[in-house]
Design an enzyme around this catalytic site. Structure first.
Site, PDB file in Angstrom:
ATOM      1  CE1 TYR A   1       0.303  -2.541   8.295  1.00  0.00           C
ATOM      2  CE2 TYR A   1      -1.349  -0.862   8.780  1.00  0.00           C
ATOM      3  CZ  TYR A   1      -0.277  -1.308   8.035  1.00  0.00           C
ATOM      4  OH  TYR A   1       0.223  -0.520   7.024  1.00  0.00           O
TER       5      TYR A   1
ATOM      6  CE  LYS B   1       3.156   0.128   8.557  1.00  0.00           C
ATOM      7  NZ  LYS B   1       4.285   0.540   7.714  1.00  0.00           N
TER       8      LYS B   1
END
Ligand code: GDP
Length: 313
Positions: free
Chosen positions: A124, A128
């Protein structure tokens, strides 16, 4: 977060908001994204769409956390560029900062890429971080005002209250309500020692509108080395332990049975204290008043109880 924006600002006549859900458009599909954005023709975009989850989902679903987020971000920013959208505010997270830095110091905007993230959510985190890189590239090559905000742990009404996949506050509100109903102890994952700064989704909604209106990455006030990145957080002094959060939730739910800490489950990062001084400098003397966590938790528990049938869980 989108629902919080709708609650706080949807009725304002100053803007015409269009709230896009995954039912309206599959943002992992470039052609569908282009088609949809063409119809809506936005002047500005608050980009909140993401594959997200708490610590345990991040550990279990790494391919989805990486691929889905990269694809969504690629499509949203590219399509905004192609349609001449003048401002995009994208949302990152404090869990994507270098793990080493979080252990020894307060994290600030300039540290975002200075080391690997925690292994529990690296998929993740890297997706990002690339959203920040992509926004910066668009600023540098095309002069677009594409910026990224970094909120700390968000909670509030309309959250996902899934028992296994949710973030700590909604997961524990759901577990605490069930434990109360069944007359059994509440089992909390981990030791309860980790520290977090929580931001109420309705506060963040107001700050996203402020960012949209006032935060300009092309201005000299934005600073060097951290341009286009803005941490949106309560003060470091408002950081609290998971154990304190559990006590506040138990109080809001009216739960007075035993609480058991299951230390066989992961604690994740011990802390990731965010430095909000850039935000305070830019927001200026009017000073934003954050909702106290006990108040925000009371409202969130009340919302969950009243909307139990329809809540995401
Ligand atoms: P993080 O801040 O990115 O780590 O995300 P979370 O919102 O998932 O918070 C994780 C912290 O809360 C860890 O210290 C967990 O051990 C603790 N925790 C306690 N109970 C739960 C739970 O039911 N779900 C989640 N996600 N975390 C929990």
């Amino acid at each position: 977060m989108g629902s919080a924006l709708r609650d706080m600002c949807g009725a304002e006549l100053k803007y015409r908001f269009v709230f896009v859900s995954s039912r309206d458009c599959d943002l992992t599909d470039y052609a569908a994204t282009l088609r949809y954005f063409n119809i809506v023709a936005p002047d500005a975009v608050i980009h909140l769409a993401a594959a997200v989850g708490g610590l345990f989902k991040n550990m279990r679903c790494k391919v989805d956390m990486f691929e889905t987020n990269v694809r969504i971000n690629m499509n949203v920013l590219r399509v905004c560029h192609e349609l001449g959208v003048s401002k995009v505010v994208s949302c990152l997270s404090t869990c994507i900062f270098p793990d080493d830095k979080t252990k020894t110091e307060k994290i600030n905007e300039a540290m975002l890429h200075a080391g690997p993230p925690h292994s529990s959510n690296d998929a993740y985190a890297y997706a990002k971080r690339m959203l920040e890189v992509q926004s910066r590239c668009y600023r540098e090559q095309y002069g677009h005002n594409f910026v990224c905000v970094i909120p700390t742990n968000i909670y509030g009404p309309h959250d996902n209250f899934h028992l296994d996949d949710a973030h700590v506050i909604p997961a524990l509100i759901h577990k605490c309500c069930l434990a109360k109903q069944q007359g059994v102890p509440l089992v909390v994952a981990g030791s309860g020692a980790p520290l977090r700064q929580f931001i109420y989704s309705r506060d963040l909604a107001l700050l996203l509108i402020w960012t949209l209106e006032h935060y300009d990455a092309t201005s000299s006030a934005d600073g060097d080395g951290d341009a286009g990145i803005l941490i949106l957080s309560v003060d470091p002094a408002d950081e609290i332990s998971i154990r304190q959060v559990v006590q506040h939730i138990a109080e809001a739910v009216g739960f007075d049975n035993d609480i058991i800490y299951d230390t066989s489950q992961a604690d994740g990062q011990f802390k990731k204290t965010a430095d909000n001084s850039k935000f305070k400098r830019l927001y200026g003397s009017s000073r934003f008043t954050f909702t106290p966590i006990r108040h925000g938790l009371r409202e969130t528990v009340q919302w969950f109880v009243q909307n139990y049938q329809d809540a995401r869980k």
